[in-house]
Design a protein around this motif. Structure first.
Motif, PDB file in Angstrom:
ATOM      1  N   ALA A  40       0.909  -1.291   0.056  1.00  0.00           N
ATOM      2  CA  ALA A  40       0.026   0.063  -0.114  1.00  0.00           C
ATOM      3  C   ALA A  40       0.782   1.018   0.004  1.00  0.00           C
ATOM      4  CB  ALA A  40      -0.983   0.020   1.209  1.00  0.00           C
ATOM      5  N   SER A  41       1.787   1.293   0.647  1.00  0.00           N
ATOM      6  CA  SER A  41       2.754   2.301   0.708  1.00  0.00           C
ATOM      7  C   SER A  41       3.531   2.818  -0.349  1.00  0.00           C
ATOM      8  CB  SER A  41       3.724   2.305   2.033  1.00  0.00           C
ATOM      9  OG  SER A  41       4.616   1.092   1.809  1.00  0.00           O
ATOM     10  N   LEU A  42       3.881   1.629  -1.204  1.00  0.00           N
ATOM     11  CA  LEU A  42       4.606   1.666  -2.388  1.00  0.00           C
ATOM     12  C   LEU A  42       3.517   2.345  -3.398  1.00  0.00           C
ATOM     13  CD1 LEU A  42       6.735   1.094  -4.375  1.00  0.00           C
ATOM     14  CD2 LEU A  42       5.682  -1.089  -4.538  1.00  0.00           C
ATOM     15  N   VAL A  43       2.200   1.929  -3.404  1.00  0.00           N
ATOM     16  CA  VAL A  43       1.301   2.713  -4.412  1.00  0.00           C
ATOM     17  C   VAL A  43       1.169   3.973  -4.107  1.00  0.00           C
ATOM     18  CG1 VAL A  43      -1.181   2.627  -5.089  1.00  0.00           C
ATOM     19  CG2 VAL A  43       0.241   0.255  -4.808  1.00  0.00           C
ATOM     20  N   LEU A  44       0.868   4.429  -2.930  1.00  0.00           N
ATOM     21  CA  LEU A  44       0.624   5.679  -2.492  1.00  0.00           C
ATOM     22  C   LEU A  44       2.106   6.548  -2.861  1.00  0.00           C
ATOM     23  CD1 LEU A  44      -1.376   5.301   0.962  1.00  0.00           C
ATOM     24  CD2 LEU A  44      -2.126   6.228  -1.474  1.00  0.00           C
ATOM     25  N   PHE A  45       3.279   5.972  -2.453  1.00  0.00           N
ATOM     26  CA  PHE A  45       4.586   6.679  -2.868  1.00  0.00           C
ATOM     27  C   PHE A  45       4.649   7.092  -4.347  1.00  0.00           C
ATOM     28  CE2 PHE A  45       8.737   6.365  -4.153  1.00  0.00           C
ATOM     29  CZ  PHE A  45       9.646   7.153  -3.143  1.00  0.00           C
ATOM     30  N   THR A  46       4.475   5.985  -5.107  1.00  0.00           N
ATOM     31  CA  THR A  46       4.240   6.277  -6.617  1.00  0.00           C
ATOM     32  C   THR A  46       3.705   7.150  -6.948  1.00  0.00           C
ATOM     33  OG1 THR A  46       4.977   3.520  -6.779  1.00  0.00           O
ATOM     34  CG2 THR A  46       4.233   5.130  -8.624  1.00  0.00           C
ATOM     35  N   VAL A  47       2.477   7.158  -6.530  1.00  0.00           N
ATOM     36  CA  VAL A  47       1.345   8.463  -6.790  1.00  0.00           C
ATOM     37  C   VAL A  47       1.925   9.927  -6.639  1.00  0.00           C
ATOM     38  CG1 VAL A  47      -0.924   9.479  -6.512  1.00  0.00           C
ATOM     39  CG2 VAL A  47      -0.594   6.918  -6.836  1.00  0.00           C
ATOM     40  N   LEU A  48       2.410   9.885  -5.303  1.00  0.00           N
ATOM     41  CA  LEU A  48       2.856  11.200  -4.772  1.00  0.00           C
ATOM     42  C   LEU A  48       4.215  11.478  -5.046  1.00  0.00           C
ATOM     43  CD1 LEU A  48       1.822  11.282  -0.879  1.00  0.00           C
ATOM     44  CD2 LEU A  48       0.722  12.460  -2.821  1.00  0.00           C
ATOM     45  N   LEU A  49       5.132  10.727  -5.553  1.00  0.00           N
ATOM     46  CA  LEU A  49       6.529  11.004  -6.213  1.00  0.00           C
ATOM     47  C   LEU A  49       6.236  11.564  -7.585  1.00  0.00           C
ATOM     48  CD1 LEU A  49       9.447  11.024  -6.154  1.00  0.00           C
ATOM     49  CD2 LEU A  49       9.360   8.725  -6.759  1.00  0.00           C
ATOM     50  N   VAL A  74       5.567  12.266   0.930  1.00  0.00           N
ATOM     51  CA  VAL A  74       6.540  11.545   0.047  1.00  0.00           C
ATOM     52  C   VAL A  74       7.634  10.872   0.783  1.00  0.00           C
ATOM     53  CG1 VAL A  74       8.321  11.539  -1.870  1.00  0.00           C
ATOM     54  CG2 VAL A  74       6.298  12.660  -2.065  1.00  0.00           C
ATOM     55  N   LEU A  75       8.130  11.496   1.842  1.00  0.00           N
ATOM     56  CA  LEU A  75       8.994  11.138   2.608  1.00  0.00           C
ATOM     57  C   LEU A  75       8.660  10.098   3.662  1.00  0.00           C
ATOM     58  CD1 LEU A  75      11.569  14.353   3.449  1.00  0.00           C
ATOM     59  CD2 LEU A  75      11.986  12.286   1.907  1.00  0.00           C
ATOM     60  N   VAL A  76       7.267  10.344   4.268  1.00  0.00           N
ATOM     61  CA  VAL A  76       6.815   9.382   5.182  1.00  0.00           C
ATOM     62  C   VAL A  76       6.392   8.161   4.504  1.00  0.00           C
ATOM     63  CG1 VAL A  76       4.743   8.904   6.426  1.00  0.00           C
ATOM     64  CG2 VAL A  76       5.828  11.236   6.719  1.00  0.00           C
ATOM     65  N   LEU A  77       6.117   8.217   3.487  1.00  0.00           N
ATOM     66  CA  LEU A  77       5.602   6.816   2.631  1.00  0.00           C
ATOM     67  C   LEU A  77       6.972   6.196   2.041  1.00  0.00           C
ATOM     68  CD1 LEU A  77       2.551   7.987   0.368  1.00  0.00           C
ATOM     69  CD2 LEU A  77       2.587   6.426   2.430  1.00  0.00           C
ATOM     70  N   LEU A  78       7.942   6.672   1.904  1.00  0.00           N
ATOM     71  CA  LEU A  78       9.202   6.185   1.727  1.00  0.00           C
ATOM     72  C   LEU A  78       9.879   5.567   2.745  1.00  0.00           C
ATOM     73  CD1 LEU A  78      11.888   5.793  -0.074  1.00  0.00           C
ATOM     74  CD2 LEU A  78      12.545   8.206   0.645  1.00  0.00           C
ATOM     75  N   ILE A 134      17.228  13.927  10.375  1.00  0.00           N
ATOM     76  CA  ILE A 134      17.871  12.668  10.996  1.00  0.00           C
ATOM     77  C   ILE A 134      17.142  11.185  11.131  1.00  0.00           C
ATOM     78  CG2 ILE A 134      16.865  13.405  13.293  1.00  0.00           C
ATOM     79  CD1 ILE A 134      20.400  11.972  12.494  1.00  0.00           C
ATOM     80  N   VAL A 135      15.719  11.398  11.251  1.00  0.00           N
ATOM     81  CA  VAL A 135      14.724  10.323  11.072  1.00  0.00           C
ATOM     82  C   VAL A 135      15.070   9.757   9.758  1.00  0.00           C
ATOM     83  CG1 VAL A 135      12.449   9.288  11.384  1.00  0.00           C
ATOM     84  CG2 VAL A 135      13.276  11.163  12.790  1.00  0.00           C
ATOM     85  N   MET A 136      14.769  10.258   8.830  1.00  0.00           N
ATOM     86  CA  MET A 136      15.243   9.506   7.373  1.00  0.00           C
ATOM     87  C   MET A 136      16.524   8.856   7.330  1.00  0.00           C
ATOM     88  SD  MET A 136      12.107   9.640   5.929  1.00  0.00           S
ATOM     89  CE  MET A 136      12.964   9.021   4.442  1.00  0.00           C
TER      90      MET A 136
END
Length: 244
Positions: A40-49, A74-78, A134-136
């Motif tokens: 699910a996160s990959l799909v949403l990440f693709t859309v937002l990216l 984008v960073l959260v989903l990544l 720093i979190v990323m």
């Protein structure tokens, strides 16, 4: 709003291929209900990216959302995709790492190889996104370390010598493991451990329940061992039984 250069699209393409690969890898190796999260996160990440790459200044005129908010999403989903995929993969592989003779040393080396690669990847990406976090940085460091450990273990046991040798050993003791993160994420029963001699060291192995329940301290056990690709022997069978 930043203007993306051609090299940014190259990095984004590499990033997407990486995430798609580890997501599919996690689905194939883990196969539990938890794989829904990285999918699910990959799909949403693709859309937002895609939206991030095609964003225009006019999109933000009404102030319903800002470019910084889009970048943050984008960073959260990544982070969610990368971390969840890495955790699912190491959870599925952890039992095999236990059954690799000298596996702890292999684990240390692979973690040390993967961690700096993750740091360098994030530093490159952070320059493009103009965002230091720093979190990323920690997410990339830990995730790449875990992916490196998983990959090293799988290559070692799957691409090693197909032939096996039979080794007799004595059981020092046996223990029943607790429900930990790896067994939880892989939907497996708590591991059943036996401790055996490996040259001058004590080695912990995960064995099938049928073997564990019938063995006892100082009993003999026949191990089927094959040479790993990286030189770390892998125990595939215990008294003729394979760990599933």
């Amino acid at each position: 709003m930043i203007k993306l250069q051609k090299k940014a699209y190259v990095i984004f393409t590499i990033l997407f291929v990486l995430l798609a690969t580890v997501t599919l890898w996690g689905v194939l190796e883990n196969g539990t209900i938890y794989v829904v999260l990285p999918i699910a996160s990959l799909v949403l990440f693709t859309v937002l990216l895609t939206a991030f790459c095609l964003a225009k200044d006019s999109w933000f005129d009404d102030e319903l959302f800002t470019w910084k908010e889009l970048r943050a999403a984008v960073l959260v989903l990544l982070a969610v995709n990368l971390a969840s995929s890495a955790l699912l993969l190491i959870a599925a592989e952890a039992f095999h790492i236990d059954n690799t003779l000298g596996g702890l040393n292999m684990l240390r080396i692979s973690l040390l190889v993967g961690a700096p690669v993750g740091v360098m990847f994030w530093i490159k990406l952070s320059k493009i996104l103009e965002k230091k976090n720093i979190v990323m940085l920690k997410v990339f460091l830990i995730s790449f370390a875990l992916l490196s450990a998983t990959g090293a273990s799988q290559i070692n046991r799957k691409l090693g010598d197909a032939g096996t040798s039979q080794v007799m050993t004595d059981i020092i003791r046996k223990e029943r493991g607790e429900v930990g993160l790896t067994s939880f994420l892989s939907k497996r029963d708590p591991p059943l451990f036996v401790f055996v001699h490996n040259h001058d060291t004590e080695e912990r192995l995960v064995v099938p329940e049928a073997v564990w329940s019938t063995t006892f301290q100082n009993a003999n056990m026949e191990l089927s061992v094959r040479e790993g690709y990286f030189g770390y022997p892998y125990v595939s069978h215990f008294d003729g039984r394979e760990l599933k």
